[in-house]
Design a protein around this motif. Sequence first.
Motif, PDB file in Angstrom:
ATOM      1  N   GLN A  30       0.957  -1.280  -0.005  1.00  0.00           N
ATOM      2  CA  GLN A  30      -0.035   0.014  -0.075  1.00  0.00           C
ATOM      3  C   GLN A  30       0.831   1.356  -0.098  1.00  0.00           C
ATOM      4  O   GLN A  30       0.711   2.312  -0.555  1.00  0.00           O
ATOM      5  CB  GLN A  30      -1.013   0.043   1.044  1.00  0.00           C
ATOM      6  N   ARG A  31       2.226   1.200   0.607  1.00  0.00           N
ATOM      7  CA  ARG A  31       2.811   2.278   0.791  1.00  0.00           C
ATOM      8  C   ARG A  31       3.529   2.802  -0.579  1.00  0.00           C
ATOM      9  O   ARG A  31       3.713   3.711  -1.156  1.00  0.00           O
ATOM     10  CB  ARG A  31       3.776   2.115   1.847  1.00  0.00           C
ATOM     11  N   VAL A  32       3.988   1.645  -0.894  1.00  0.00           N
ATOM     12  CA  VAL A  32       4.838   1.809  -2.633  1.00  0.00           C
ATOM     13  C   VAL A  32       3.462   2.283  -3.551  1.00  0.00           C
ATOM     14  O   VAL A  32       3.632   3.168  -4.387  1.00  0.00           O
ATOM     15  CB  VAL A  32       5.196   0.323  -2.973  1.00  0.00           C
ATOM     16  N   ILE A  33       2.364   1.674  -3.537  1.00  0.00           N
ATOM     17  CA  ILE A  33       1.210   2.156  -4.319  1.00  0.00           C
ATOM     18  C   ILE A  33       0.918   3.725  -4.257  1.00  0.00           C
ATOM     19  O   ILE A  33       0.820   4.518  -5.081  1.00  0.00           O
ATOM     20  CB  ILE A  33       0.156   1.486  -4.417  1.00  0.00           C
ATOM     21  N   HIS A  34       0.807   3.963  -3.005  1.00  0.00           N
ATOM     22  CA  HIS A  34       0.651   5.394  -2.829  1.00  0.00           C
ATOM     23  C   HIS A  34       1.749   6.235  -3.181  1.00  0.00           C
ATOM     24  O   HIS A  34       1.390   7.403  -3.740  1.00  0.00           O
ATOM     25  CB  HIS A  34       0.680   5.631  -0.872  1.00  0.00           C
ATOM     26  N   SER A  35       2.989   5.964  -2.762  1.00  0.00           N
ATOM     27  CA  SER A  35       4.153   6.622  -3.228  1.00  0.00           C
ATOM     28  C   SER A  35       4.170   6.811  -4.884  1.00  0.00           C
ATOM     29  O   SER A  35       4.504   8.093  -5.553  1.00  0.00           O
ATOM     30  CB  SER A  35       5.473   6.201  -3.010  1.00  0.00           C
ATOM     31  N   ASN A  55      -1.993   5.404  12.591  1.00  0.00           N
ATOM     32  CA  ASN A  55      -2.046   4.776  11.518  1.00  0.00           C
ATOM     33  C   ASN A  55      -3.752   4.930  10.856  1.00  0.00           C
ATOM     34  O   ASN A  55      -3.893   4.560   9.712  1.00  0.00           O
ATOM     35  CB  ASN A  55      -2.095   3.039  11.627  1.00  0.00           C
ATOM     36  N   ASN A  56      -4.634   5.551  11.692  1.00  0.00           N
ATOM     37  CA  ASN A  56      -5.779   5.807  11.158  1.00  0.00           C
ATOM     38  C   ASN A  56      -5.766   7.130  10.420  1.00  0.00           C
ATOM     39  O   ASN A  56      -6.231   8.037  10.820  1.00  0.00           O
ATOM     40  CB  ASN A  56      -6.850   5.921  12.293  1.00  0.00           C
ATOM     41  N   ARG A  57      -5.530   7.049   9.152  1.00  0.00           N
ATOM     42  CA  ARG A  57      -5.301   8.045   8.270  1.00  0.00           C
ATOM     43  C   ARG A  57      -6.664   8.718   7.851  1.00  0.00           C
ATOM     44  O   ARG A  57      -6.752   9.931   7.530  1.00  0.00           O
ATOM     45  CB  ARG A  57      -4.703   7.561   6.921  1.00  0.00           C
ATOM     46  N   SER A  58      -7.890   7.951   7.584  1.00  0.00           N
ATOM     47  CA  SER A  58      -8.961   8.666   7.266  1.00  0.00           C
ATOM     48  C   SER A  58      -9.455   9.650   8.537  1.00  0.00           C
ATOM     49  O   SER A  58     -10.485  10.512   8.130  1.00  0.00           O
ATOM     50  CB  SER A  58      -9.837   7.683   6.992  1.00  0.00           C
ATOM     51  N   PHE A 113      -0.450  21.997  -1.365  1.00  0.00           N
ATOM     52  CA  PHE A 113      -1.907  21.770  -1.415  1.00  0.00           C
ATOM     53  C   PHE A 113      -2.211  20.466  -2.417  1.00  0.00           C
ATOM     54  O   PHE A 113      -3.091  19.813  -1.811  1.00  0.00           O
ATOM     55  CB  PHE A 113      -2.579  23.088  -2.351  1.00  0.00           C
ATOM     56  N   TYR A 114      -1.110  20.180  -3.288  1.00  0.00           N
ATOM     57  CA  TYR A 114      -1.387  18.842  -3.997  1.00  0.00           C
ATOM     58  C   TYR A 114      -1.479  17.900  -2.921  1.00  0.00           C
ATOM     59  O   TYR A 114      -2.241  16.936  -2.983  1.00  0.00           O
ATOM     60  CB  TYR A 114      -0.245  18.800  -5.000  1.00  0.00           C
ATOM     61  N   ALA A 115      -0.335  17.884  -2.036  1.00  0.00           N
ATOM     62  CA  ALA A 115      -0.115  16.674  -1.120  1.00  0.00           C
ATOM     63  C   ALA A 115      -1.386  16.511  -0.248  1.00  0.00           C
ATOM     64  O   ALA A 115      -1.800  15.504   0.280  1.00  0.00           O
ATOM     65  CB  ALA A 115       1.022  17.054  -0.263  1.00  0.00           C
ATOM     66  N   TYR A 156      -5.722  13.260   1.070  1.00  0.00           N
ATOM     67  CA  TYR A 156      -7.055  13.215   1.336  1.00  0.00           C
ATOM     68  C   TYR A 156      -7.919  12.309   0.464  1.00  0.00           C
ATOM     69  O   TYR A 156      -8.975  11.315   0.958  1.00  0.00           O
ATOM     70  CB  TYR A 156      -7.666  14.653   1.529  1.00  0.00           C
ATOM     71  N   VAL A 157      -7.826  12.587  -0.759  1.00  0.00           N
ATOM     72  CA  VAL A 157      -8.624  11.692  -1.587  1.00  0.00           C
ATOM     73  C   VAL A 157      -8.379  10.222  -1.741  1.00  0.00           C
ATOM     74  O   VAL A 157      -9.104   9.175  -1.723  1.00  0.00           O
ATOM     75  CB  VAL A 157      -8.658  12.226  -3.164  1.00  0.00           C
ATOM     76  N   TYR A 158      -6.920  10.293  -1.530  1.00  0.00           N
ATOM     77  CA  TYR A 158      -6.469   8.686  -1.580  1.00  0.00           C
ATOM     78  C   TYR A 158      -6.889   7.910  -0.205  1.00  0.00           C
ATOM     79  O   TYR A 158      -7.510   6.761  -0.460  1.00  0.00           O
ATOM     80  CB  TYR A 158      -4.809   8.589  -1.368  1.00  0.00           C
TER      81      TYR A 158
END
Length: 139
Positions: free
Chosen positions: A5-10, A64-67, A117-119, A124-126
Amino acid sequence: MTTAQRVIHSVLFEVFALIIVVPLVIMISGKGTADLLVVAIGLSFYAVIWNYFYNIWFDHKFGNNRSERSLLTRIGHAVGFEGGIIIVTLPVISWFMGISLFSAFLLELAFLVLFFFYAIAFNYVYDLVCEHMQVTSVQ
């Protein structure tokens, strides 16, 4: 997040960033697309590695609760991430564009505002998409 998941995110973060940044830098610098892509891909590779390790540290430190992260936490995340990026990218951009470190810093500032702003928006969307996929797969 798992390693996958981290690799996909990056990787997704950098792919979308390249789609935004490469055309902007071509317009600003007048450099050729091929030359710019080599540098952009190299910087993106660094950013993927930095993103991976920075996010491991950040998740460990802030949970870890990113949402459920607040806007303030997301802003802190973006500031820390971009601070780590600038350490490496500043001299590379200065060298590649043939400009002073100060001029490269001013250019970086413009891109840091954009990426700030992009990050925040990307993460947030991810996080929303991942949460939705997780809820959907459970049902």
